[in-house]
Write a protein that holds these residues in place. Structure first.
Motif, PDB file in Angstrom:
ATOM      1  N   TYR A  79     -15.167  -4.361   7.069  1.00 45.21           N
ATOM      2  CA  TYR A  79     -14.299  -5.711   6.679  1.00 45.21           C
ATOM      3  C   TYR A  79     -14.884  -6.116   5.322  1.00 45.21           C
ATOM      4  O   TYR A  79     -14.011  -6.392   4.582  1.00 45.21           O
ATOM      5  CB  TYR A  79     -14.128  -6.655   7.786  1.00 45.21           C
ATOM      6  N   TRP A  80     -16.090  -6.302   5.289  1.00 45.44           N
ATOM      7  CA  TRP A  80     -16.465  -7.291   4.115  1.00 45.44           C
ATOM      8  C   TRP A  80     -16.543  -6.129   3.014  1.00 45.44           C
ATOM      9  O   TRP A  80     -16.601  -6.800   1.891  1.00 45.44           O
ATOM     10  CB  TRP A  80     -17.908  -7.950   4.387  1.00 45.44           C
ATOM     11  N   ALA A  81     -16.986  -5.013   3.334  1.00 44.87           N
ATOM     12  CA  ALA A  81     -16.997  -3.990   1.990  1.00 44.87           C
ATOM     13  C   ALA A  81     -15.680  -3.939   1.481  1.00 44.87           C
ATOM     14  O   ALA A  81     -15.569  -4.186   0.102  1.00 44.87           O
ATOM     15  CB  ALA A  81     -17.594  -2.665   2.441  1.00 44.87           C
ATOM     16  N   ALA A  82     -14.507  -3.824   2.086  1.00 44.28           N
ATOM     17  CA  ALA A  82     -13.283  -3.954   1.724  1.00 44.28           C
ATOM     18  C   ALA A  82     -12.749  -5.058   1.378  1.00 44.28           C
ATOM     19  O   ALA A  82     -12.130  -5.033   0.107  1.00 44.28           O
ATOM     20  CB  ALA A  82     -12.381  -3.437   2.877  1.00 44.28           C
ATOM     21  N   TYR A  83     -13.206  -6.276   1.605  1.00 42.15           N
ATOM     22  CA  TYR A  83     -12.728  -7.532   1.189  1.00 42.15           C
ATOM     23  C   TYR A  83     -13.272  -7.876  -0.211  1.00 42.15           C
ATOM     24  O   TYR A  83     -12.658  -8.157  -1.165  1.00 42.15           O
ATOM     25  CB  TYR A  83     -12.914  -8.531   1.960  1.00 42.15           C
ATOM     26  N   PHE A  84     -14.643  -7.538  -0.385  1.00 39.37           N
ATOM     27  CA  PHE A  84     -15.147  -7.837  -1.676  1.00 39.37           C
ATOM     28  C   PHE A  84     -14.998  -6.918  -2.744  1.00 39.37           C
ATOM     29  O   PHE A  84     -14.891  -7.018  -3.636  1.00 39.37           O
ATOM     30  CB  PHE A  84     -16.535  -7.666  -1.336  1.00 39.37           C
ATOM     31  N   GLY A  85     -14.166  -5.497  -2.226  1.00 40.71           N
ATOM     32  CA  GLY A  85     -13.905  -4.652  -3.147  1.00 40.71           C
ATOM     33  C   GLY A  85     -12.640  -4.892  -3.533  1.00 40.71           C
ATOM     34  O   GLY A  85     -12.166  -4.285  -4.702  1.00 40.71           O
ATOM     35  N   THR A  86     -11.550  -5.479  -2.581  1.00 37.52           N
ATOM     36  CA  THR A  86     -10.241  -5.397  -3.168  1.00 37.52           C
ATOM     37  C   THR A  86      -9.526  -6.798  -3.018  1.00 37.52           C
ATOM     38  O   THR A  86      -8.471  -7.144  -3.556  1.00 37.52           O
ATOM     39  CB  THR A  86      -9.212  -4.545  -1.854  1.00 37.52           C
ATOM     40  N   LYS A  87     -10.491  -7.899  -2.615  1.00 37.50           N
ATOM     41  CA  LYS A  87      -9.952  -9.186  -2.248  1.00 37.50           C
ATOM     42  C   LYS A  87      -8.568  -9.376  -1.600  1.00 37.50           C
ATOM     43  O   LYS A  87      -7.949 -10.211  -1.675  1.00 37.50           O
ATOM     44  CB  LYS A  87      -9.702  -9.927  -3.779  1.00 37.50           C
TER      45      LYS A  87
END
Length: 321
Positions: free
Chosen positions: A239-247
């Protein structure tokens, strides 16, 4: 009737718990629900989801490959490393530690597409990540397992590809075609497809746990904790890898589900066929229940929440004259 079907589908966690509880006490009832029935059920589920997709959805995804890369890389880094760490941290017996690693090195499961569908994630992105990670598993799963446990795991390349085509690619393509050329029929199917997906996934999970009851009982608390933490790690870091990578919260929840849910069926087959100790297959049986239970809870929570992007659009629309 549509709201009734939707409300019933939102009770996914309850249905999973009830199904597993029933199969635990009456394992023989679902004894025949295995093998080809699981394949047919997954294929039917993907057909129902494919009807909700358009070709434009996949075009949009491939125009923005970043989320796909984040998801696939996370699949083959977060999970294998966590599996190796947990096996050593809990000092599991060698066969069980190997079983954890085998499951962690498997690609994302088709069930992740169902959960993404129910969680209002990006279904086209989920299906694409599942297909890509499954194709890559022909190389990545044996390679990572060899590196982490020092034993070679043979993978049937043609079987992996055929299964992907059979239960993911073809049903989704058929669903898209039905949506395009029979829109009235597709609209009717969309009303019941989430509930059908819930029922089929519940049957699959319940049958696996019921048939592996004795193995689960004898496996011990440390193994169950290891499997639980393995999937929690995949959901959390994905979740957090994707959120930090795409917002994007929608992309984050989709990648989280894809990374957190493994193809436990593949893990069980590889374990049985490539290791002499039957204990190696036990983690895969437990994994099938654990990742579905966690995913179903997240799907229920996320389906009720409004993604940030949708919330911002609503605010912007409210300001318009």
């Amino acid at each position: 009737m549509a709201p009734l079907f939707e409300k019933a589908a939102l009770l996914f966690p309850l249905w999973v718990i009830c199904g597993v509880t029933f199969s635990w006490f009456f394992p023989s009832v679902l004894h025949g629900f295995k093998g080809p029935w699981i394949t047919y059920s997954l294929g039917l589920t993907m057909l129902g989801m494919g009807i909700s997709l358009r070709t434009e959805d996949f075009t949009r995804v491939f125009k923005a490959p970043k989320p796909i890369l984040i998801g696939v890389i996370g699949q083959y880094t977060i999970m294998p490393l966590t599996g190796w760490f947990l096996g050593n941290f809990f000092q599991l017996p060698a066969p069980l530690a190997v079983g954890i690693i085998v499951v962690s090195c498997c690609p994302g499961g088709v069930a992740s597409n169902v959960v993404s569908f129910l969680a209002r994630g990006d279904l086209a992105l989920s299906v694409t990540m599942t297909a890509i990670s499954t194709v890559l598993s022909v190389i990545m799963t044996p390679l990572l397992t060899l590196f982490l446990v020092g034993n070679s795991v043979g993978a049937n390349a043609s079987g992996l590809f055929f299964d992907t085509v059979q239960v993911v690619i073809l049903p989704v393509i058929l669903g898209i075609l039905l949506n395009r050329y029979t829109p009235r029929f597709a609209e009717k199917v969309k009303i019941v497809s989430p509930l059908i997906a819930v029922i089929l996934i519940t049957l699959i999970v319940a049958s696996i746990i019921g048939s592996g009851k004795e193995a689960v009982i004898s496996s011990g608390l440390h193994l169950i904790s290891s499997v639980f933490l393995l999937h929690i790690s995949g959901y959390f870091f994905g979740y957090w890898a994707a959120y930090f990578g795409t917002k994007s919260f929608v992309v984050a929840r989709t990648v989280s589900i894809e990374v957190g849910m493994q193809n436990s069926g593949l893990g069980a087959v590889l374990s049985r066929n490539n290791f002499s100790d039957p204990l190696v297959a036990i983690p895969a049986a437990i994994s099938s229940f654990v990742h579905s239970l966690i995913g179903s809870v997240l799907a229920g929570i996320w389906r009720r929440s409004i993604p940030q992007e949708e919330r911002e659009k609503s605010l912007i629309s409210a300001d318009l004259p």
